[in-house]
Write a protein that holds these residues in place. Structure first.
Motif, PDB file in Angstrom:
ATOM      1  N   ASP A 195       0.819  -1.221   0.000  1.00 56.89           N
ATOM      2  CA  ASP A 195       0.000   0.000   0.000  1.00 56.89           C
ATOM      3  C   ASP A 195       0.852   1.269   0.000  1.00 56.89           C
ATOM      4  O   ASP A 195       0.663   2.173   0.824  1.00 56.89           O
ATOM      5  CB  ASP A 195      -0.944   0.009   1.205  1.00 56.89           C
ATOM      6  N   SER A 213       2.814   7.356   2.220  1.00 56.72           N
ATOM      7  CA  SER A 213       2.563   6.380   3.265  1.00 56.72           C
ATOM      8  C   SER A 213       2.771   4.978   2.710  1.00 56.72           C
ATOM      9  O   SER A 213       2.655   4.747   1.502  1.00 56.72           O
ATOM     10  CB  SER A 213       1.144   6.515   3.835  1.00 56.72           C
ATOM     11  N   VAL A 215       3.029   0.464   4.180  1.00 52.33           N
ATOM     12  CA  VAL A 215       3.138  -0.531   5.245  1.00 52.33           C
ATOM     13  C   VAL A 215       4.412  -1.326   4.989  1.00 52.33           C
ATOM     14  O   VAL A 215       4.522  -2.045   4.001  1.00 52.33           O
ATOM     15  CB  VAL A 215       1.911  -1.464   5.261  1.00 52.33           C
ATOM     16  N   ALA A 221       3.373   0.736   9.749  1.00 53.21           N
ATOM     17  CA  ALA A 221       2.865   1.750   8.826  1.00 53.21           C
ATOM     18  C   ALA A 221       3.583   3.064   9.082  1.00 53.21           C
ATOM     19  O   ALA A 221       3.721   3.505  10.228  1.00 53.21           O
ATOM     20  CB  ALA A 221       1.362   1.925   9.010  1.00 53.21           C
TER      21      ALA A 221
END
Length: 244
Positions: A195, A213, A215, A221
């Motif tokens: 992600d 951002s 993970v 994260a």
């Protein structure tokens, strides 16, 4: 050379014009202009002695505001062993008028077929006033280990440095704009990042991460923002990095 069927076409032009000190092999052909003001247009361009090509194939609608709708294909057909380069290909479905160039779909592949990375996307380039781009790129999976092939680096930072060196120090557009990236799965140095999402802006010849951002392996994260700077071929981030 030129061939003209009539005042309404078809037309055919072949030549080697000079563009900013570089010779370009150019071929242009059209159909006959229809009663509705539409004409089929094909353009093939290639830098003389170079592997890069640009092909345009679509319909040009001649009106008060001209409109082009068709496909743009840019390629670099060089073999991997030549000049240390690798093949790439970009295909975009396009609508264009004097104010805006829209891409309803963009498909990019980089590298030999057996280990190429493939990206999709969409976007537009605004041509009025100060030109600006707004492009969104996505991929279900990017396997950077396979893309780099044998002898690839063993750490994530070394992988990033190698990729940057391949890109010649980074992607530097001629005008400002925005780029968003959405990758579901990224394989790098034997690890999987999930992600990955990033929003970047290009202003004053510099990239800035508005927000990124991902993970990381271990289900950590993280989020980051700041300016991207290059030291030699190695990129760095001057900003904030934290856990979500």
């Amino acid at each position: 050379s030129a061939e003209v069927g009539s005042l309404s076409g078809p037309f055919r032009l072949d030549g080697v014009p000079d563009w900013d000190g570089e010779r370009i092999q150019a071929r242009v052909s059209t159909s006959k202009l229809s009663d509705k003001g539409a004409i089929r247009l094909k353009i093939a361009l290639q830098r003389e002695g170079k592997p890069e090509t640009l092909d345009v194939d679509g319909g040009l609608f001649v009106a008060a505001i001209p409109l082009f709708e068709g496909r743009l294909t840019a390629t670099n057909a060089v073999k991997g062993a030549e000049r240390g380069a690798e093949p790439w290909r970009i295909v975009a479905e396009t609508k264009a008028d004097p104010d805006r160039l829209r891409f309803s779909s963009i498909n990019l592949s980089d590298g030999p077929d057996d280990r190429a990375i493939r990206l999709g996307g969409r976007g537009e380039i605004t041509m009025t006033g100060k030109p600006e781009f707004d492009i969104a790129i996505d991929a279900r999976q990017l396997d950077l280990d396979r893309f780099l092939g044998k002898g690839r680096p063993k750490t994530p930072s070394a992988v990033v440095e190698t990729l940057t060196r391949k890109l010649g120090g980074g992607f530097a557009p001629d005008f400002d704009g925005r780029l968003t990236l959405d990758v579901k799965s990224l394989v790098v140095a034997g690890e999987v990042v999930q992600d990955l999402k990033a929003g970047l802006t290009w202003r004053n010849k510099a990239w800035r991460v508005s927000r990124a951002s991902a993970v990381l392996p271990g289900a950590t994260a993280v989020v980051a923002s700041g300016a991207i700077a290059f030291s030699g071929s190695e990129p760095g981030l001057s900003g904030d990095v934290g856990a979500l």
